[in-house]
Design an enzyme around this catalytic site. Structure first.
Site, PDB file in Angstrom:
ATOM      1  N   ASP A 320       5.494  46.584 -36.360  1.00  0.00           N
ATOM      2  CA  ASP A 320       5.636  47.885 -36.972  1.00  0.00           C
ATOM      3  C   ASP A 320       7.007  47.949 -37.660  1.00  0.00           C
ATOM      4  O   ASP A 320       8.011  47.503 -37.093  1.00  0.00           O
ATOM      5  CB  ASP A 320       5.545  48.949 -35.876  1.00  0.00           C
ATOM      6  CG  ASP A 320       5.516  50.349 -36.434  1.00  0.00           C
ATOM      7  OD1 ASP A 320       4.551  50.677 -37.139  1.00  0.00           O
ATOM      8  OD2 ASP A 320       6.455  51.126 -36.161  1.00  0.00           O
ATOM      9  N   GLU A 349       4.906  45.180 -41.313  1.00  0.00           N
ATOM     10  CA  GLU A 349       5.109  46.100 -42.420  1.00  0.00           C
ATOM     11  C   GLU A 349       6.444  45.741 -43.056  1.00  0.00           C
ATOM     12  O   GLU A 349       7.488  45.909 -42.414  1.00  0.00           O
ATOM     13  CB  GLU A 349       5.166  47.540 -41.916  1.00  0.00           C
ATOM     14  CG  GLU A 349       3.855  48.056 -41.380  1.00  0.00           C
ATOM     15  CD  GLU A 349       3.966  49.519 -40.956  1.00  0.00           C
ATOM     16  OE1 GLU A 349       3.201  50.336 -41.485  1.00  0.00           O
ATOM     17  OE2 GLU A 349       4.818  49.843 -40.116  1.00  0.00           O
TER      18      GLU A 349
END
Ligand code: CA
Length: 636
Positions: A320, A349
């Site tokens: 993340d 990400e």
């Protein structure tokens, strides 16, 4: 960046690992990384024991240690550092809601047959990733015995669905212990995605059948992994080391104040002095950001992922907001996992949610992927070209006949965001340079848990869209994803034409928004069949997943087309394919299009919303017609 420094170098100091609790029947050893001059206690079932400061050598990390004699199995414990109590940062078992640590012999948590459980590792280009939330997936499934639980993924209906669809990796949304669901009140429906970590190395209690039993969640997580592995499905964990729920209550802060978080610089004023204070940086958009560059935070992350691999047999990780972590840390993690198996897949990400306290060129951003070999990043370039920009739901992207200049972004997504002589990156929507050295450094997708799912996005951006057109565009978008040389990724439920009723950020929306509606499997069998056949086509043909940039440049050639059409040929047995040449034509136009192709006799395997590898007919000559808003795939 201002951060607390500690006179130790964990690279040199191999003596310290985050084994905060190590149990034997005769004694339990507690250790904790804590500030040099702290008062540190471990409290075992109410008995307070002062821990002694240890250093292996003059420049090694300070830590505190206490050995407690006797058999402590099942007893609870807390660390108290200068009056602040917590289960530590690396608890392996916890009480309900993760409040206290529990002394555990991890061997007691192994389900039957665990010893023979084997990891499912395959090269990145062969992966087909399915992103899912435990509760979304099973809560509305009538025949599910364990609705919303880890164990739902051990049930025959679940395994059969995933196997029939053909995905070979599940990416499970946060499954470590998080804070936003009260584990003592599971009689009431509660929902959260779980991006609010509490105990990073313990499974979440609300997904177990009994969060009050510290072993239950551990055993059931392992049972889930075991069942998926038996079906050949890899388990990828969504890890959120970039922030904690808050600072004040976090285990990091309560064991070593201000060590694990980044702080902001005060801004100098033109006439002298400074503006702003030494606040906490918020690159995560969640109120804080951890400091991966701090040696012990880096080490924590490395040990945590290794622990999930070794103890829980997890096969890969999705980071993340990887753009909050520094490049060195990501490469250190890659290296540590390589030592276990180079096929442990890592992606993330490639952005942050706000400005971080470190310069962007030192962080795990998408643009820095060339400095992070064998780590992949999501391509928002392809996603937004296909369905419209993140910032504006009313824009349909490539499906808008008025929209120009998205073709190069789609082509960049097709080649896996690598340099390719026929892709002009100057015209790509976001990445003005190829970000991937290899196509397996790109995640190809059109939707994920964040933001609208594909159906909702199509409805929001094309007012009055009818079901027939919706399905056509849905299938067309996913055809781009699954014929990309990147690693294909899909949101759970897209194969059932999932809707979240237009809700973007459904992180705490009720089940009625988030749940999969399994009745759609009968309502739209053509959708499930297309997804299934598309995945099967990719898996059967290495031309779609060559894995190496050099092979993609040699064997993937774009054919000249209008803006609304992307056509490419995978030529000369690309990737060792049995088929000589494969031509893929993606037509976003509302009209059928005639496309020039190299003269030949071709078999049709995908046409007008249907896929059949055995053939749907033949094409002869040097021109071919492609039905409106659909893909055509032919081969000779
Ligand atoms: Ca929890």
């Amino acid at each position: 960046m201002v951060a607390l420094t500690v006179a130790c170098d964990p690279q040199r100091d191999e003596t310290f690992v985050f084994d905060e609790m190590s149990y034997t029947p005769s004694e339990t050893v507690f250790k904790l990384f804590a500030p040099e001059n702290a008062k540190v206690f471990v409290v075992v079932e109410g008995d307070s024991i002062e821990m002694q400061r240890k250093m292996a050598s003059a420049d090694s990390c300070p830590f505190y240690k206490a050995t407690v004699e006797g058999d402590l199995k099942g007893k609870t414990y807390e660390f108290v550092v200068d009056g602040q109590s917590s289960p530590g940062v690396f608890a392996k078992a916890v009480t309900v809601n993760g409040k206290k640590g529990v002394v555990v012999d991890m061997r007691d948590t192994n389900p039957e047959g665990w010893k023979s459980d084997r990891h499912v590792w395959r090269p990145a280009q062969d992966m087909v990733v399915y992103e899912m939330h435990h509760r979304d997936f099973s809560i509305a499934r009538e025949d599910a015995k364990y609705k919303g639980k880890f164990l739902a993924l051990t049930e025959p209906w679940a395994i059969e669905h995933l196997s029939a669809l053909g995905i070979n990796a599940v990416h499970i949304l946060p499954s470590y212990d998080y804070g936003s669901v009260d584990e003592t009140r599971l009689d009431k429906p509660q929902y959260n995605w779980g991006y609010d970590p509490v105990n990073y190395n313990v499974p979440e209690g609300s997904y177990s059948t009994n969060p009050a039993d510290p072993l239950c969640r551990i055993r059931e997580f392992k049972q889930m992994v075991q069942a998926l592995h038996k079906a050949g499905i890899a388990v990828i964990l969504d890890v959120v080391y970039n922030h904690t729920y808050d600072i004040e209550h976090s285990n990091f802060q309560r064991t070593y104040k201000d060590y694990y978080y980044r702080r902001t610089h005060p801004q100098p004023l033109p006439n002298g002095g400074e503006k702003g204070d030494l606040g906490y940086s918020n690159g995560s958009g969640c109120g804080n950001e951890t400091a991966s560059e701090q040696p012990m935070m880096r080490r924590f992350m490395v040990e945590s992922v290794k622990y999930w691999v070794n103890e829980y047999h997890v096969d890969g990780f999705r980071f993340d907001l990887m753009g909050c972590h520094d490049i060195t840390t990501m490469n250190t993690i890659r290296q540590a996992l390589d030592e276990i198996n180079p096929d442990i897949f890592i992606y993330g990400e490639g952005w942050s949610a706000g400005a971080c306290a470190l310069p962007a060129d030192s962080l795990g951003m998408k643009a820095n992927i060339p400095q992070m070999p064998r780590i992949a990043a999501f391509s928002d370039d392809l996603r937004d070209a296909l369905r419209g920009p993140f910032s504006d739901d009313t824009k349909p992207g490539w499906f808008d006949p008025k929209e120009e200049n998205l073709k190069e972004s789609i082509k960049a997504g097709i080649v896996g965001m690598i340099a390719h002589p026929q892709v002009d990156y100057a015209q790509v929507n976001y990445s003005k340079e190829p970000y991937a050295l290899e196509p397996t450094q790109m995640m190809a997708y059109v939707s994920c848990h964040d933001d609208m799912c594909l159906v909702d996005r199509l409805k929001a951006s094309i007012p009055g869209i009818q079901e027939k057109e919706l399905i056509r565009l849905d299938l067309l978008a996913q055809t781009a994803v699954f014929t990309s040389q990147g690693v294909p990724f899909m949101l759970s439920g897209e194969e059932l034409l999932r809707t979240k009723q237009g809700v973007h950020n459904s992180f705490e929306s009720p089940d009625s928004i988030n749940q999969l509606d399994w009745r759609n499997k009968e309502r739209y069998p053509e959708v499930f069949d297309y997804y299934k056949n598309l995945i099967a086509l990719r898996k059967a043909h290495p031309a779609f997943r060559m894995g190496k940039a050099e092979l993609v440049r040699q064997h993937l050639e774009f054919l000249p087309t209008e803006e609304s059409v992307v056509a490419f040929r995978l030529k000369n047995h690309a990737g060792g394919d049995a088929w000589q040449d494969i031509i893929v034509i993606l037509n976003a136009d509302r009209e059928a299009q005639m496309i020039s192709i190299p003269e030949g006799r071709y078999s049709v395997v995908c046409c007008d919303g249907k896929i059949d590898q055995q053939g749907l007919g033949e094409v002869n000559g040097n021109r071919v017609q492609v039905a409106p808003q659909s893909a055509l795939i032919i081969h000779n």
